[in-house]
Structures are given as C-alpha cells and as structure tokens.
Design an enzyme around this catalytic site. Sequence first.
Site, PDB file in Angstrom:
ATOM      1  N   GLU A 127      -3.396  84.180 -18.790  1.00 29.70           N
ATOM      2  CA  GLU A 127      -2.874  84.775 -20.027  1.00 29.70           C
ATOM      3  C   GLU A 127      -2.973  83.724 -21.133  1.00 29.70           C
ATOM      4  O   GLU A 127      -3.149  82.527 -20.840  1.00 29.70           O
ATOM      5  CB  GLU A 127      -1.404  85.170 -19.844  1.00 29.70           C
ATOM      6  N   ALA A 130      -0.478  81.234 -20.303  1.00 33.51           N
ATOM      7  CA  ALA A 130      -0.394  80.881 -18.879  1.00 33.51           C
ATOM      8  C   ALA A 130      -1.802  80.682 -18.326  1.00 33.51           C
ATOM      9  O   ALA A 130      -2.417  81.616 -17.808  1.00 33.51           O
ATOM     10  CB  ALA A 130       0.351  81.969 -18.097  1.00 33.51           C
ATOM     11  N   ARG A 269     -45.614  66.477 -17.593  1.00 38.89           N
ATOM     12  CA  ARG A 269     -45.497  65.814 -18.909  1.00 38.89           C
ATOM     13  C   ARG A 269     -46.089  64.409 -18.825  1.00 38.89           C
ATOM     14  O   ARG A 269     -45.665  63.591 -18.006  1.00 38.89           O
ATOM     15  CB  ARG A 269     -44.026  65.748 -19.320  1.00 38.89           C
ATOM     16  N   ILE A 338     -34.595  64.443 -19.026  1.00 42.99           N
ATOM     17  CA  ILE A 338     -35.965  64.319 -18.487  1.00 42.99           C
ATOM     18  C   ILE A 338     -36.949  65.148 -19.326  1.00 42.99           C
ATOM     19  O   ILE A 338     -38.119  64.792 -19.464  1.00 42.99           O
ATOM     20  CB  ILE A 338     -35.981  64.722 -16.988  1.00 42.99           C
ATOM     21  N   GLY A 341     -37.174  65.951 -26.002  1.00 46.91           N
ATOM     22  CA  GLY A 341     -36.886  66.919 -27.072  1.00 46.91           C
ATOM     23  C   GLY A 341     -37.033  68.361 -26.605  1.00 46.91           C
ATOM     24  O   GLY A 341     -36.320  69.255 -27.082  1.00 46.91           O
ATOM     25  N   GLU A 364     -11.287  79.071 -12.545  1.00 44.80           N
ATOM     26  CA  GLU A 364     -10.577  79.016 -11.255  1.00 44.80           C
ATOM     27  C   GLU A 364      -9.915  77.658 -11.022  1.00 44.80           C
ATOM     28  O   GLU A 364      -9.904  77.134  -9.909  1.00 44.80           O
ATOM     29  CB  GLU A 364     -11.495  79.420 -10.102  1.00 44.80           C
TER      30      GLU A 364
END
Length: 381
Positions: A127, A130, A269, A338, A341, A364
């Site tokens: 809530e 809560a 790459r 890794i 950009g 949780e």
Amino acid sequence: MDFEYTPEQLQLRKSVREFAEAEIAPHVMEWDEAQTFPSDVIRKLGGLGYMGSIFPEELGGAGFGYIEYCIIIEELSRVDGSVGIILAAHTSLCSNHIFKMGTDQQRRCYIPKLASGEWLGCWSLTEPEAGSDAAGTRTTAVLNEQGLWVLNGAKTFTTNAHYADVCVAMAVTDRAAAQHGISAFVIEKGTAGFRAGKKENKLGLRASATGEVIFENCLVPPTHLLGKQNDGFVDSLKVLDGGRISIAALGIGMAQGAYDAALRYSKTRRQFHRPISEFQAIQHKLVDMAVELDAARLLNYRAAWMMDRGRRVTRESAMAKLFASEAAVRIANEAVQIHGGYGFIKDYPVEKFYRDVKLCTIGEGTSEIQRLVIARQLLQS
Ligand SMILES: Cc1cc2nc3c(=O)[nH]c(=O)nc-3n(C[C@H](O)[C@H](O)[C@H](O)COP(=O)(O)OP(=O)(O)OC[C@H]3O[C@@H](n4cnc5c(N)ncnc54)[C@H](O)[C@@H]3O)c2cc1C
C-alpha cells in the site's frame, strides 16, 4: 545437493527458449515503448501449461517442481522480463496463495482457470504507506450485519492489476492485533466496489502493468476469505518465500540475456584492428559476469530443490533473491559497458535489460529487507 539437469529439464529449457525467440523477441521493443500488455503471449503460455507449472495435474497444472518453474521464468525473461514478471506474480503470488492456503473448494474453483491461463491473477499486499513494513496495512475488511466482508482501501504497485480476473488482497480484520490481525481475500473482477486504479509509467518492465487496486465498500462473501481469519500476513510471508525464488529467476534470466548479447557483441565489434573480445579487460568482465550468473543460478536452484522437498526456504530464498538480483544489476551494467556507446542505444537489447533488471532488487522485498530476513535467520540458529 548434487546438481545435474535431467533430460526433461533440458528439453523444457529448449522448448521455452524456442517459444520466447519466436513469439516474444520480435515484439519486445515495440511493447516496451508502447507499454503494450502481451495478452496473446500470456494466453499461449497458458495453452503450453506454463501458467500453472507448479500445480498438480488434477488441478490443471503441469505438475512441475520449482527448478522447472525457474527454467520457464529464466527463459522467458532472457528475452523479455515483462513476460517473466507477469507469469511470476500470477503463479507464485496469486495462484500459489490460493493453492497453499485455500480450501479444497477454493482450489477447485480457481486453480484450473489460473493454470490454463483462462484467468490471470494478481496479488495485492503493498500500500502507499505500507511497503517494506507491510504489516502497516490500512485497507480494512469489516463484517456487516448480513455476514459479508466490506473492504475499503487502496493497494499500490500490484503487478497485473489492470488485466487480472482475480485478486488476492490483504486487509486488516483486527486492528488491535497488528500483523496478526490481517486476513487475505479472493476478489473476482466485476465485484462491485473493486477496480484497478492508476497504471504506473515505469522505468522498466514496461509491457507488464503495475498499478493501484481500489476497494470502495466492496462486498465480499465469507467464502472468499483465504486461509484462517487474521493469518493473512503470516501466510503472505510464506507465499513470499516461494515468490522470491521466482524473482531470483527473473533476474537470472535477464542477466543471461544481457550476458549472451555482450558475449556475441564482443566477438564482432572490432577496435584497434581486432575483436574487442581479445582485450583482457573485456575478457575479465565476461568472466566475472559468467561466474556471478552461475553462482546466482546455483544458489537459486538450492532454494528450489529444498522447496520441492517441502523444506522451509526463508533463508535460502532470501539469499538467492538478494544475490541474484544484485548480480543481475551488475551483469546488465557490464553488458552495457561492453557495448560502449551502442549499449546506450535502443537498437541493442542491453539498454532494456539495464532498465528492467533493477526491479529485482526492489520487488517482493528490497535488498535491505532480504538482508534483514537473512540476519534474523542467522541469529536464530
Ligand atoms: C514493478 C513493481 C511490481 C510490484 N509488484 C507488486 C505486487 O504484485 N504486489 C505487491 O503487493 N507489491 C508489489 N510491488 C511492491 C514492492 O514489493 C515494494 O515496492 C517493495 O516491497 C518496497 O516497498 P516501497 O516501495 O514502499 O519502499 P519502502 O518500504 O518505502 O522503502 C524505501 C527504502 O527504504 C528501505 N527500508 C525500508 N525499511 C527498511 C528497514 N527496516 N531497514 C533498512 N532499510 C529499509 C528500503 O529497502 C528502500 O531502500 C511491486 C513494485 C514494483 C516497483
């Protein structure tokens, strides 16, 4: 504990992976951008038996154990964590609360529909006031003169709130008894005075719907009380023991997706006339990611293995959830690094894993609360 996958578990992983690659992967970014709930996929998962994997066959479930359940969540989340969390909240929280605490009649009424995917479930504990301190629940349930429960209050951050056919919600039935005065109720969609409220616009897991559940003089028959009156909070903690295994699996699946993408990218790459995977700095990142991934998975399978043997897993599931979720955040971060950009660009999958995976350290029970749970267990022994 010996650990080796059975041939059936390997086949299950292959089947779920093929399903996720074919049915989910092509749509992931479109669903994320538009916050589209993947209703068709959820229906198909029901048809495959994955929406009720841990429930017995006589109730329409697949009769699997928790390791198989983890495999299903991991493989779906490796492609899209949104699908993983929809399934986890539906299974571990809503359906499992009904399965574990419900009467025979309640089980027979709800589990077959939930396990087949005909119905989707949600579970409302949190809530606005809560969250970590869920015992501070303010939603009330009061018996009226006709013997009906009258629910009033608002829940927040409920996964599946807007698409669920049935909700398990906690409400105060004896204010003076604090956490021993909270009860659980099953409320069906269409019940007068029960509705979903604001849908949150989230950082990640955007194809899953998270939001408010509102009760306004909502009348609930006594047959919809779930478990013993005033045991709802204590029962919720037991339900969360299993739920945390599924959140760890969610994190592991997303971390696997991020790792796989980073490994692939590092081999293609080229910089300084060679693939970046030839640089030791990149190799060390991949090694640390792989080691953390294996450690997280093993820790979680220990909890799953114990769960399948009916052992109490409060400590083990909190440890698995804590480690797996924090490792997953680190792995997704390195996967972006890794990619350089390109890791920051939505054309590559790691950007989304980086956003999605953060939920695992919050939902949780936050990492801080997992440490609190584990500390209590350690100090008790
Ligand atoms: C995407 C998403 C899906 C969710 N799905 C569900 C769902 O289906 N059903 C449901 O009921 N809830 C759901 N939740 C709610 C989730 O479980 C809560 O957000 C979580 O438990 C934390 O509560 P809070 O957000 O109120 O944070 P708070 O409790 O306000 O915490 C704020 C910070 O204070 C720290 N903190 C609080 N108490 C302590 C303490 N005693 N010691 C140390 N640190 C502390 C926390 O760790 C955190 O860092 C979901 C949340 C999200 C974001």
